[in-house]
Design a protein around this motif. Structure first.
Motif, PDB file in Angstrom:
ATOM      1  N   GLY A 141      38.773  30.653  49.935  1.00  0.00           N
ATOM      2  CA  GLY A 141      39.869  30.842  50.872  1.00  0.00           C
ATOM      3  C   GLY A 141      40.280  32.287  51.038  1.00  0.00           C
ATOM      4  O   GLY A 141      39.671  33.206  50.476  1.00  0.00           O
ATOM      5  N   ARG A 142      41.340  32.457  51.818  1.00  0.00           N
ATOM      6  CA  ARG A 142      41.938  33.771  52.069  1.00  0.00           C
ATOM      7  C   ARG A 142      43.424  33.688  51.735  1.00  0.00           C
ATOM      8  O   ARG A 142      44.143  32.857  52.282  1.00  0.00           O
ATOM      9  N   TRP A 143      43.860  34.559  50.856  1.00  0.00           N
ATOM     10  CA  TRP A 143      45.250  34.600  50.430  1.00  0.00           C
ATOM     11  C   TRP A 143      45.878  35.904  50.900  1.00  0.00           C
ATOM     12  O   TRP A 143      45.329  36.987  50.659  1.00  0.00           O
ATOM     13  N   SER A 144      47.023  35.807  51.560  1.00  0.00           N
ATOM     14  CA  SER A 144      47.696  36.991  52.105  1.00  0.00           C
ATOM     15  C   SER A 144      48.822  37.465  51.190  1.00  0.00           C
ATOM     16  O   SER A 144      49.223  36.778  50.248  1.00  0.00           O
ATOM     17  N   PHE A 145      49.328  38.657  51.490  1.00  0.00           N
ATOM     18  CA  PHE A 145      50.518  39.232  50.841  1.00  0.00           C
ATOM     19  C   PHE A 145      50.328  39.457  49.342  1.00  0.00           C
ATOM     20  O   PHE A 145      51.240  39.225  48.549  1.00  0.00           O
ATOM     21  N   ALA A 146      49.155  39.934  48.947  1.00  0.00           N
ATOM     22  CA  ALA A 146      48.879  40.206  47.533  1.00  0.00           C
ATOM     23  C   ALA A 146      49.277  41.646  47.219  1.00  0.00           C
ATOM     24  O   ALA A 146      48.444  42.558  47.158  1.00  0.00           O
ATOM     25  N   SER A 147      50.558  41.867  47.010  1.00  0.00           N
ATOM     26  CA  SER A 147      51.093  43.222  46.822  1.00  0.00           C
ATOM     27  C   SER A 147      50.421  43.928  45.650  1.00  0.00           C
ATOM     28  O   SER A 147      50.285  43.366  44.564  1.00  0.00           O
ATOM     29  N   GLY A 148      50.017  45.179  45.886  1.00  0.00           N
ATOM     30  CA  GLY A 148      49.430  45.996  44.835  1.00  0.00           C
ATOM     31  C   GLY A 148      48.040  45.593  44.411  1.00  0.00           C
ATOM     32  O   GLY A 148      47.559  46.054  43.372  1.00  0.00           O
ATOM     33  N   CYS A 149      47.360  44.751  45.199  1.00  0.00           N
ATOM     34  CA  CYS A 149      46.060  44.227  44.755  1.00  0.00           C
ATOM     35  C   CYS A 149      44.993  45.310  44.626  1.00  0.00           C
ATOM     36  O   CYS A 149      44.017  45.137  43.886  1.00  0.00           O
ATOM     37  N   ASP A 150      45.156  46.442  45.310  1.00  0.00           N
ATOM     38  CA  ASP A 150      44.197  47.541  45.155  1.00  0.00           C
ATOM     39  C   ASP A 150      44.235  48.135  43.750  1.00  0.00           C
ATOM     40  O   ASP A 150      43.293  48.815  43.345  1.00  0.00           O
ATOM     41  N   HIS A 151      45.311  47.890  43.032  1.00  0.00           N
ATOM     42  CA  HIS A 151      45.490  48.492  41.711  1.00  0.00           C
ATOM     43  C   HIS A 151      45.348  47.475  40.581  1.00  0.00           C
ATOM     44  O   HIS A 151      45.759  47.744  39.451  1.00  0.00           O
ATOM     45  N   ALA A 152      44.785  46.317  40.876  1.00  0.00           N
ATOM     46  CA  ALA A 152      44.694  45.229  39.895  1.00  0.00           C
ATOM     47  C   ALA A 152      43.246  44.921  39.556  1.00  0.00           C
ATOM     48  O   ALA A 152      42.344  45.091  40.378  1.00  0.00           O
ATOM     49  N   GLN A 153      43.055  44.444  38.335  1.00  0.00           N
ATOM     50  CA  GLN A 153      41.725  44.039  37.872  1.00  0.00           C
ATOM     51  C   GLN A 153      41.555  42.522  37.867  1.00  0.00           C
ATOM     52  O   GLN A 153      40.446  42.024  37.641  1.00  0.00           O
ATOM     53  N   TRP A 154      42.638  41.800  38.118  1.00  0.00           N
ATOM     54  CA  TRP A 154      42.628  40.340  38.152  1.00  0.00           C
ATOM     55  C   TRP A 154      43.556  39.873  39.266  1.00  0.00           C
ATOM     56  O   TRP A 154      44.387  40.648  39.754  1.00  0.00           O
ATOM     57  N   ALA A 155      43.436  38.596  39.637  1.00  0.00           N
ATOM     58  CA  ALA A 155      44.330  38.012  40.636  1.00  0.00           C
ATOM     59  C   ALA A 155      44.667  36.578  40.257  1.00  0.00           C
ATOM     60  O   ALA A 155      43.814  35.837  39.757  1.00  0.00           O
TER      61      ALA A 155
ATOM     62  N   LEU B 241      43.211  32.027  37.913  1.00  0.00           N
ATOM     63  CA  LEU B 241      43.050  33.417  37.501  1.00  0.00           C
ATOM     64  C   LEU B 241      41.605  33.849  37.715  1.00  0.00           C
ATOM     65  O   LEU B 241      40.684  33.251  37.153  1.00  0.00           O
ATOM     66  N   LEU B 242      41.411  34.907  38.512  1.00  0.00           N
ATOM     67  CA  LEU B 242      40.066  35.380  38.842  1.00  0.00           C
ATOM     68  C   LEU B 242      39.932  36.866  38.530  1.00  0.00           C
ATOM     69  O   LEU B 242      40.861  37.647  38.790  1.00  0.00           O
TER      70      LEU B 242
ATOM     71  N   ALA C  36      42.733  32.963  27.886  1.00  0.00           N
ATOM     72  CA  ALA C  36      42.919  33.707  29.133  1.00  0.00           C
ATOM     73  C   ALA C  36      43.461  35.103  28.852  1.00  0.00           C
ATOM     74  O   ALA C  36      43.033  36.092  29.468  1.00  0.00           O
ATOM     75  N   GLN C  37      44.401  35.217  27.931  1.00  0.00           N
ATOM     76  CA  GLN C  37      44.949  36.522  27.577  1.00  0.00           C
ATOM     77  C   GLN C  37      43.862  37.433  27.004  1.00  0.00           C
ATOM     78  O   GLN C  37      43.806  38.630  27.325  1.00  0.00           O
ATOM     79  N   ASP C  38      42.996  36.868  26.173  1.00  0.00           N
ATOM     80  CA  ASP C  38      41.881  37.650  25.631  1.00  0.00           C
ATOM     81  C   ASP C  38      40.958  38.131  26.740  1.00  0.00           C
ATOM     82  O   ASP C  38      40.479  39.275  26.724  1.00  0.00           O
ATOM     83  N   ASP C  39      40.693  37.267  27.703  1.00  0.00           N
ATOM     84  CA  ASP C  39      39.808  37.645  28.799  1.00  0.00           C
ATOM     85  C   ASP C  39      40.398  38.790  29.626  1.00  0.00           C
ATOM     86  O   ASP C  39      39.673  39.686  30.072  1.00  0.00           O
ATOM     87  N   VAL C  40      41.710  38.750  29.837  1.00  0.00           N
ATOM     88  CA  VAL C  40      42.349  39.769  30.664  1.00  0.00           C
ATOM     89  C   VAL C  40      42.528  41.075  29.896  1.00  0.00           C
ATOM     90  O   VAL C  40      42.188  42.162  30.400  1.00  0.00           O
ATOM     91  N   TRP C  41      43.063  41.004  28.672  1.00  0.00           N
ATOM     92  CA  TRP C  41      43.456  42.211  27.961  1.00  0.00           C
ATOM     93  C   TRP C  41      42.614  42.532  26.727  1.00  0.00           C
ATOM     94  O   TRP C  41      42.816  43.590  26.117  1.00  0.00           O
TER      95      TRP C  41
ATOM     96  N   PRO D 244      43.578  46.583  27.443  1.00  0.00           N
ATOM     97  CA  PRO D 244      45.002  46.238  27.323  1.00  0.00           C
ATOM     98  C   PRO D 244      45.849  46.699  28.505  1.00  0.00           C
ATOM     99  O   PRO D 244      46.982  46.248  28.659  1.00  0.00           O
ATOM    100  N   GLY D 245      45.306  47.576  29.340  1.00  0.00           N
ATOM    101  CA  GLY D 245      46.049  48.052  30.501  1.00  0.00           C
ATOM    102  C   GLY D 245      45.722  47.322  31.783  1.00  0.00           C
ATOM    103  O   GLY D 245      46.162  47.743  32.862  1.00  0.00           O
ATOM    104  N   ALA D 246      44.959  46.226  31.702  1.00  0.00           N
ATOM    105  CA  ALA D 246      44.576  45.487  32.915  1.00  0.00           C
ATOM    106  C   ALA D 246      45.815  44.937  33.624  1.00  0.00           C
ATOM    107  O   ALA D 246      46.755  44.460  32.988  1.00  0.00           O
ATOM    108  N   ARG D 247      45.791  45.006  34.960  1.00  0.00           N
ATOM    109  CA  ARG D 247      46.902  44.535  35.782  1.00  0.00           C
ATOM    110  C   ARG D 247      46.459  43.345  36.628  1.00  0.00           C
ATOM    111  O   ARG D 247      45.270  43.212  36.959  1.00  0.00           O
TER     112      ARG D 247
END
Length: 389
Positions: free
Chosen positions: A131-145, A165-166, A97-102, A106-109
């Motif tokens: 589904g729908r998940w609320s209150f995802a702070s800073g999600c506009d600046h992220a590459q993963w959730a 992890l998506l 999972a770490q390899d997939d994200v970074w 390496p700067g993926a958020r």
């Protein structure tokens, strides 16, 4: 960069972050320039494994950075805490999972909404989620959730909570955030429509919530800490910074303010008493919070398992830090006069902090009764079980 160079760089950015606080509220998200500055400073790499370009830093340094940012802009401190701490969670998912994200970035958020409200269906090699998940702070600046969901038994009853992890291409962001406090956090909704999540992109919440780290965790000491204190302190630290901003804003205004009854506020002994009380509450909040974090980290570096007494004390003092911050800001706001309530004033630091600390207080990690009861049960020798310990 070293972790202390990152902290120095964050402190140097504080004036620019403060200047953009009004813009963050207008946009209902953190300005892109601020995110770029924080990334360049190394803030988002403090709790990232060294194998993937991170610093695996002393957590006290991370929380001090959040306090600095919370003092400059409450929303920025909040988002920095959420995005930064999610790197720590990904460190628990294992190397694949770490390899997939970074691996390629390496700067993926990573953003998150951990409430288990999505629909989850097991499949070969993974799970389907929607589904729908609320209150995802800073999600506009992220590459993963990271999103929460329950596995359910045949009767539909919850059986196991998991995090999934998506990548950004697997979900959409619905810009619904428009609030009184923490307006700039961009805590929008994440919408997922029948997406497959492989096994190595998910982890059971009870494994993360145990005092012993999962075997696939990154090796540095910070990644062997219990999840509860890591997550909850990332919420409390910027709130203390917000209270400090309110304190500074009040002092600046009080030095020049004249009461309608005549006389300077600065000469009012009752205002002076409020300043004394507020300053003491803020200092106590931070000193307890950071002392406990350092003790926890030292315990982990020695290879020892943190005691239940220490973990319940961490939760006790984390919620008390938030309570103290809110109380201090309220003391000052009550004595700030009508000008502090005006929108669009040239300096609305106190009002913004007042709105932000109350919004932050509403986070689930700041429920004082639940957390204080855990400490009381432990002190009385009763059984204590909670995922945030």
């Amino acid at each position: 960069m070293t972790e202390h160079e990152v902290l120095a760089a964050v402190r140097a950015l504080a004036p620019a972050v403060r200047e953009r606080a009004t813009e963050a509220e207008r946009l209902c998200r953190i300005p892109e320039a601020t995110i770029k500055d924080l990334a360049a400073a190394g803030l988002f790499r403090l709790l990232q494994p060294r194998t993937h370009g991170g610093l695996a830093a002393d957590p006290a340094v991370f929380y001090e950075a959040l306090r600095e940012l919370g003092r400059a802009c409450g929303s920025t401190g909040w988002v920095a805490g959420v995005l930064g701490v999610n790197s720590w969670i990904v460190s628990q998912l294992g190397p694949r999972a770490q390899d997939d994200v970074w691996g390629s970035d390496p700067g993926a958020r990573i953003a998150s909404s951990q409430a288990p409200i999505g629909a989850v269906a097991p499949a070969e090699g993974g799970f389907w989620i929607s589904g729908r998940w609320s209150f995802a702070s800073g999600c506009d600046h992220a590459q993963w959730a990271l999103l929460g969901g329950f596995l359910r038994d045949a009767g539909g009853a919850p059986r196991e909570m998991r995090l999934f992890l998506l990548p950004r291409a697997a979900y959409t962001v619905d810009p619904v955030w428009d609030t009184v406090g923490l307006r700039g956090t961009g805590s929008n909704d994440i919408v997922v429509d029948h997406v497959f999540v492989p096994d190595h992109h998910t982890v059971a919440a009870d494994r993360l919530g145990s005092a012993t780290r999962p075997e696939q965790s990154a090796p540095e000491p910070v990644f062997r800490l219990p999840m509860g204190p890591v997550l909850t302190t990332s919420i409390a630290a910027p709130i203390v910074g917000m209270a400090e901003a309110a304190y500074i804003g009040y002092l600046n205004a009080a030095r020049e303010r004249i009461r309608v009854t005549g006389g300077k506020v600065a000469d009012d002994p009752f205002a002076q008493v409020r300043i004394g009380r507020a300053g003491s509450e803020i200092d106590a909040a931070w000193l307890q919070l950071i002392h406990n974090v350092r003790e926890l980290y030292d315990t982990t570096r020695r290879g020892e398992e943190p005691s239940l007494a220490l973990r319940t004390r961490l939760r006790r003092d984390q919620v008390r830090a938030t309570e103290r911050a809110v109380y201090a800001v309220d003391l000052l706001m009550e004595n700030a006069g009508g000008s502090a309530l005006r929108n669009g004033s040239h300096d609305n630091t106190l009002q913004r902090a007042w709105r932000d600390v109350h919004a932050g207080r509403g986070h689930v990690t700041n429920d004082p009764e639940r957390s204080l009861a855990l400490f009381g049960r432990q002190a009385l020798g009763l059984d204590v079980h909670d995922p945030m310990l």
